[in-house]
Design an enzyme around this catalytic site. Structure first.
Site, mmCIF file in Angstrom:
data_model
loop_
_atom_site.group_PDB
_atom_site.id
_atom_site.type_symbol
_atom_site.label_atom_id
_atom_site.label_comp_id
_atom_site.label_asym_id
_atom_site.label_seq_id
_atom_site.Cartn_x
_atom_site.Cartn_y
_atom_site.Cartn_z
ATOM 1 N N TYR A 196 0.833 -1.198 0.000
ATOM 2 C CA TYR A 196 0.000 0.000 0.000
ATOM 3 C C TYR A 196 0.871 1.253 0.000
ATOM 4 O O TYR A 196 1.767 1.414 0.817
ATOM 5 C CB TYR A 196 -0.914 0.015 1.226
ATOM 6 N N GLY A 197 0.583 2.112 -0.950
ATOM 7 C CA GLY A 197 1.344 3.336 -1.140
ATOM 8 C C GLY A 197 2.185 3.322 -2.398
ATOM 9 O O GLY A 197 2.608 4.379 -2.861
#
Length: 325
Positions: free
Chosen positions: A52-53
């Site tokens: 995530y990211g």
């Protein structure tokens, strides 16, 4: 708040807070406020992943934010933190499927250590295989997760985006190897049923990508009560509550049956004086076998809307209407 049991031993809140966008489109201050409110309301189950990211910069931003927040609030022992490995890019700046890390033993072991560091914890409560990577022997993947559990690095093990037959095969292999099996599966699941999707264009790492929880998954869970379904994309990115946002065709919901089922949902929401999002979450909380809805929030208003769904009681007549629409 309602509570459920996963892995046969971990008590978690019946709603799971997803943090996919924390640290990217949801700024750190807003994310911290949402986390504070979730815990205040009795929430204990929080979901993240090591990738995530990566679509907005660096992978791991969500884990890092969670780690800083837990450290500043002293909330570690109150929470069950789930994270995942397998879909992190190996080519920074390009999160495309072709560059995902996969699920070999060295990758799983390294990913666990990195997640521990970013989260600032000494154990991962729930560790998922984020994808089903068929280019790696399933025996190797199962053994690697099993070793982490035996070493106390991981408590509960799960998988995501996996067919029911692959889930069963993995659990059989774990039994044969004498290691901890998958006991949680995270799939895309919501009130509307999607139409069957063609495999073209959804093959990842040489593996057909099956993200939906289908009838066979639910049948399997009915027979294996030690397994729990955590449902993601429950609210279809706002399509239930925002008339200007059509049902997502890419997920297979742009078909007549979904529209008719949606109308039944709207009618029930209007009769109860609640939102369609709340009826979706309440419907999931009334399911047997157990379903734990995972939802995302980018504001306190969205969070409170979801939390209030726990208080909605659906009687037998309403459930019949919703189930048979």
């Amino acid at each position: 708040m309602l509570y459920r049991t996963i892995g046969g031993r971990r008590t978690v809140s019946a709603l799971c807070l997803g943090t996919m966008n924390f640290g990217t489109s949801t700024d750190p201050d807003t994310a911290a406020t949402i986390l504070d409110r979730f815990v205040e309301a009795g929430g204990t189950f929080v979901d993240t992943a090591n990738n995530y990211g990566q679509w907005g910069g660096d992978a791991g931003r969500s884990e890092e934010l969670l780690g800083r927040w837990m450290s500043s609030r002293g909330t570690r022992d109150q929470l069950v933190i789930a994270t995942k490995c397998g879909a992190k890019t190996t080519k920074p700046g390009d999160p495309g499927d072709a560059h995902w890390e996969g699920l070999s033993a060295p990758v799983i072991e390294a990913a666990a250590k990195e997640s521990l560091t970013r989260l600032g914890v000494d154990r991962i409560d729930l560790f998922y295989a984020h994808i089903d990577n068929r280019s790696t022997p399933l025996e190797e993947t199962v053994a690697a997760f099993g070793r982490l559990a035996a070493e106390g690095v991981v408590d509960v093990i799960g998988c995501s985006n996996t067919t029911s037959w692959r889930l069963e095969r993995a659990r059989r292999l774990a039994q044969d190897q004498g290691v901890e099996p998958y006991s949680v599966i995270q799939q895309h699941y919501t009130y509307l049923w999607p139409s069957p999707l063609p495999l073209t264009g959804v093959e990842r790492l040489g593996t057909p990508h099956f993200s939906h929880a289908g009838i066979e998954h639910l049948d399997y869970l009915s027979e294996h009560r030690d397994m729990t379904l955590v449902a993601y994309s429950t609210l279809l990115a706002g399509a239930y509550s925002r008339p200007e946002r059509p049902l997502p065709a890419v997920r297979g919901y742009a078909h007549p049956t979904a529209s008719l089922r949606f109308e039944a949902l709207r009618q029930v929401a209007q009769e109860l004086g609640v939102t369609t999002n709340q009826v979706v979450l309440a419907w999931m909380l009334h399911q047997d076998p157990v379903v734990i809805p995972l939802f995302g929030a980018s504001s306190i208003a969205q969070l409170d809307e979801a939390l209030d769904a726990v208080e909605i009681s659906l009687d037998a007549e309403l459930l019949h209407r919703l189930n048979n629409a």
